[in-house]
Write a protein that holds these residues in place. Structure first.
Motif, PDB file in Angstrom:
ATOM      1  N   ILE A 174       3.070   5.422   1.204  1.00 10.30           N
ATOM      2  CA  ILE A 174       4.143   5.292   0.217  1.00 10.30           C
ATOM      3  C   ILE A 174       4.625   3.848   0.134  1.00 10.30           C
ATOM      4  O   ILE A 174       4.865   3.317  -0.964  1.00 10.30           O
ATOM      5  CB  ILE A 174       5.309   6.244   0.554  1.00 10.30           C
ATOM      6  N   SER A 175       4.764   3.185   1.277  1.00  9.37           N
ATOM      7  CA  SER A 175       5.168   1.776   1.269  1.00  9.37           C
ATOM      8  C   SER A 175       4.150   0.923   0.526  1.00  9.37           C
ATOM      9  O   SER A 175       4.510   0.015  -0.235  1.00  9.37           O
ATOM     10  CB  SER A 175       5.334   1.264   2.706  1.00  9.37           C
ATOM     11  N   THR A 176       2.865   1.222   0.727  1.00  7.85           N
ATOM     12  CA  THR A 176       1.803   0.494   0.032  1.00  7.85           C
ATOM     13  C   THR A 176       1.892   0.698  -1.471  1.00  7.85           C
ATOM     14  O   THR A 176       1.808  -0.254  -2.261  1.00  7.85           O
ATOM     15  CB  THR A 176       0.427   0.955   0.536  1.00  7.85           C
ATOM     16  N   SER A 177       2.068   1.954  -1.893  1.00  4.83           N
ATOM     17  CA  SER A 177       2.131   2.241  -3.328  1.00  4.83           C
ATOM     18  C   SER A 177       3.383   1.632  -3.961  1.00  4.83           C
ATOM     19  O   SER A 177       3.338   1.160  -5.104  1.00  4.83           O
ATOM     20  CB  SER A 177       2.088   3.755  -3.570  1.00  4.83           C
ATOM     21  N   GLN A 178       4.486   1.627  -3.245  1.00  2.00           N
ATOM     22  CA  GLN A 178       5.698   1.021  -3.782  1.00  2.00           C
ATOM     23  C   GLN A 178       5.533  -0.494  -3.936  1.00  2.00           C
ATOM     24  O   GLN A 178       6.015  -1.080  -4.918  1.00  2.00           O
ATOM     25  CB  GLN A 178       6.891   1.359  -2.883  1.00  2.00           C
ATOM     26  N   ALA A 179       4.856  -1.115  -2.975  1.00  2.00           N
ATOM     27  CA  ALA A 179       4.605  -2.549  -3.078  1.00  2.00           C
ATOM     28  C   ALA A 179       3.690  -2.851  -4.257  1.00  2.00           C
ATOM     29  O   ALA A 179       3.908  -3.829  -4.996  1.00  2.00           O
ATOM     30  CB  ALA A 179       3.987  -3.065  -1.775  1.00  2.00           C
ATOM     31  N   LEU A 180       2.661  -2.028  -4.454  1.00  2.00           N
ATOM     32  CA  LEU A 180       1.769  -2.208  -5.600  1.00  2.00           C
ATOM     33  C   LEU A 180       2.527  -1.999  -6.908  1.00  2.00           C
ATOM     34  O   LEU A 180       2.321  -2.735  -7.878  1.00  2.00           O
ATOM     35  CB  LEU A 180       0.605  -1.223  -5.518  1.00  2.00           C
ATOM     36  N   SER A 181       3.373  -0.997  -6.933  1.00  2.00           N
ATOM     37  CA  SER A 181       4.155  -0.716  -8.135  1.00  2.00           C
ATOM     38  C   SER A 181       5.008  -1.919  -8.530  1.00  2.00           C
ATOM     39  O   SER A 181       5.074  -2.299  -9.702  1.00  2.00           O
ATOM     40  CB  SER A 181       5.047   0.508  -7.897  1.00  2.00           C
ATOM     41  N   THR A 182       5.640  -2.534  -7.545  1.00  3.80           N
ATOM     42  CA  THR A 182       6.488  -3.690  -7.808  1.00  3.80           C
ATOM     43  C   THR A 182       5.662  -4.894  -8.251  1.00  3.80           C
ATOM     44  O   THR A 182       6.006  -5.583  -9.221  1.00  3.80           O
ATOM     45  CB  THR A 182       7.294  -4.054  -6.550  1.00  3.80           C
ATOM     46  N   ALA A 183       4.550  -5.141  -7.558  1.00  3.21           N
ATOM     47  CA  ALA A 183       3.737  -6.321  -7.843  1.00  3.21           C
ATOM     48  C   ALA A 183       3.000  -6.221  -9.167  1.00  3.21           C
ATOM     49  O   ALA A 183       2.807  -7.228  -9.854  1.00  3.21           O
ATOM     50  CB  ALA A 183       2.732  -6.545  -6.706  1.00  3.21           C
ATOM     51  N   LEU A 184       2.595  -4.988  -9.537  1.00  3.50           N
ATOM     52  CA  LEU A 184       1.729  -4.818 -10.703  1.00  3.50           C
ATOM     53  C   LEU A 184       2.434  -4.176 -11.895  1.00  3.50           C
ATOM     54  O   LEU A 184       1.826  -4.026 -12.953  1.00  3.50           O
ATOM     55  CB  LEU A 184       0.517  -3.952 -10.313  1.00  3.50           C
TER      56      LEU A 184
END
Length: 302
Positions: A174-184
């Motif tokens: 979930i932390s990974t997906s949230q970081a991707l969501s923010t970056a992309l």
């Protein structure tokens, strides 16, 4: 999750290169550096009847030819100002060469195109894909040949941690997906599929008599665990989806209905994939989703 260094695997025998297209899309948004790897091999130049010097010259000529081809392929991206490094090398087993380069480079992400069936528009996983999923310690992005919208990603979790999956993995996913969501700039959903035992598999008379109670207890257990997990990460209710049914049936339907572009899934770093990602179930699941796949493992302890 950082996106500074991306390892991109290219197959010169293919007419298109979705992994490179996806990596360029990522680099335009994150300023990531792309390390583009092409692994070449010809059985005719491996243990052939040619003298060693001639065989070496033939290999070098082939690698030079591939380097020229790759440079031409990457020229438009370099003209955009994207940071690129070319890497053309000889290797009999693709996944071993990729793992060797990854160990040296320590990338934030490895991208590879999956094979494609034009008739069925399915994601087909080659042996090198499976080997990388099993052994690559870095996040592995398997790129579909379908149209890329870049709007939605979804993370599949298992909050009850069956099959000895570490509890920390779901939080890492979930932390990974949230970081991707923010970056992309992608919308991020979280999904969990659960399937109670069918009545037909229960032979015990007492269990059959309490089957309805079992269904209620099972559903409540999954609801509670899922709510606790998403609550810890501040995920909005409209972005959290609890589905009843087997993952290999429900996830492909969910991906199509919600127009998901990237499905994030976890794998345990024990030399094999989690139960959801191995065997016939995996083939039905992974080869039927109409989107890219990101396979993530827990970072190795230092």
């Amino acid at each position: 999750m950082k996106l500074d260094k991306l390892l991109v695997v290219i197959d010169a025998s293919q007419p298109s290169h979705p992994a490179l297209e996806r990596a360029a899309w990522l680099a335009r948004r994150t300023q990531a550096h792309l390390h583009v790897l092409l692994v070449e091999y010809s059985a005719a130049l491996d243990g052939s009847t040619l003298e060693n010097s001639l065989q070496t010259q033939a290999r070098e000529a082939l690698l030079e030819q591939r380097s020229t081809w790759l440079q031409e392929l990457l020229t438009p991206l370099q003209s955009e100002g994207l940071a690129l490094q070319l890497d053309v090398r000889w290797g009999k087993r693709l996944h071993e060469s990729v793992l060797e380069v990854a160990d040296q480079l320590q990338p934030d992400l490895v991208l590879k195109s999956a094979a494609h069936n034009n008739l069925l528009r399915r994601l087909l996983l080659t042996d090198s894909c499976w080997q990388l999923m099993r052994h690559c310690p870095f996040p592995l992005w398997l790129v579909h040949h379908a149209e890329w919208r870049g709007g939605k990603l979804c993370t599949a979790v298992d909050p009850l941690h069956k099959d000895d999956k570490p509890a920390a993995l779901d939080h890492h996913l979930i932390s990974t997906s949230q970081a991707l969501s923010t970056a992309l700039g992608m919308h991020a959903d979280v999904v969990h599929c659960h399937a109670p035992l069918p009545r037909t598999l229960l032979n015990n008379t007492e269990l059959l008599a309490t089957y309805q109670q079992y269904l209620q207890d099972d559903a409540q257990q999954h609801h509670q665990a899922f709510d606790d997990l998403v609550g810890q990460h501040g995920i909005a209710p409209q972005s959290a989806h609890l589905l009843e049914g087997a993952p290999e049936n429900m996830l492909p339907r969910f991906v199509r209905k919600q127009e998901i572009d990237l499905l994030v899934m976890g794998a345990i770093a024990r030399g094999r994939l989690d139960t959801i990602l191995i065997g016939h179930t995996a083939e039905r699941l992974l080869e039927s989703v109409d989107c890219d796949l990101l396979v993530v493992k827990l970072p190795a302890e230092k």
